[in-house]
Enzyme design. Structure first.
Site, PDB file in Angstrom:
ATOM      1  N   ASP A  22      63.446 -16.450 -22.994  1.00  0.00           N
ATOM      2  CA  ASP A  22      62.331 -17.382 -22.930  1.00  0.00           C
ATOM      3  C   ASP A  22      62.132 -18.002 -24.313  1.00  0.00           C
ATOM      4  O   ASP A  22      62.937 -17.783 -25.232  1.00  0.00           O
ATOM      5  CB  ASP A  22      61.070 -16.680 -22.418  1.00  0.00           C
ATOM      6  CG  ASP A  22      60.606 -15.531 -23.306  1.00  0.00           C
ATOM      7  OD1 ASP A  22      61.028 -15.443 -24.487  1.00  0.00           O
ATOM      8  OD2 ASP A  22      59.803 -14.715 -22.825  1.00  0.00           O
ATOM      9  N   ALA A  23      61.062 -18.728 -24.499  1.00  0.00           N
ATOM     10  CA  ALA A  23      60.807 -19.423 -25.767  1.00  0.00           C
ATOM     11  C   ALA A  23      60.651 -18.467 -26.941  1.00  0.00           C
ATOM     12  O   ALA A  23      60.877 -18.844 -28.086  1.00  0.00           O
ATOM     13  CB  ALA A  23      59.565 -20.305 -25.639  1.00  0.00           C
TER      14      ALA A  23
END
Length: 147
Positions: A22-23
């Site tokens: 994810d980020a």
């Protein structure tokens, strides 16, 4: 039929890529299921069976149900060891216990249980696991202790 031995389960190694995260650079939770799917596929391959061969024999394995427990995060570039241990072999299904560990420190990151059903590829109706495949799992010391 429960497993009754202490031989280590089959393990598949893989690396965490950018696309898996994810980020924040942490593996997105659903990707653990993908890692476990790959380990089950490689387990079949190690026993001498490929998914493409099985489809040609009108056979598919489909996930019937799963449970997963997330314990710690994997991160970008981690090398993972993903086990696929058959703990139950039925007429038309297999139950796998699986773990995802970070290879560098053996930390348990995720563990899960999967009930995988054997179905006909053309109709998706249940079918018995072919005898050759049953025998391969039953005789594999890292899975079952035999019948």
């Amino acid at each position: 039929m429960p497993a009754q031995n202490a031989v280590p389960p089959f393990a598949h190694r893989c690396r965490v890529y950018y696309e898996d995260t994810d980020a924040g650079g942490i593996v997105y939770y659903v990707n653990y299921l993908k890692f476990m799917e790959r380990a089950r596929t490689e387990r079949l391959r190690a026993l001498g069976f490929s998914q493409s061969e099985l489809v040609g024999e009108n056979l598919l394995f489909v996930v019937h149900s799963t449970q997963a427990r997330y314990l710690a995060p994997a991160r970008l570039d981690d090398e993972l060891e993903v086990t696929a241990h058959v703990v139950e072999l039925n007429r038309a299904s297999l139950r796998f216990m699986q773990q995802v560990r970070r290879a560098s420190d053996n930390a348990l990151l995720c563990e899960g249980q999967f009930l995988v059903a054997c179905v006909r590829a053309d109709s998706l109706k249940p079918r018995g696991i072919p005898q050759a495949l049953r025998a391969a799992f039953a005789n594999d010391p890292s899975s079952l202790s035999g019948e």
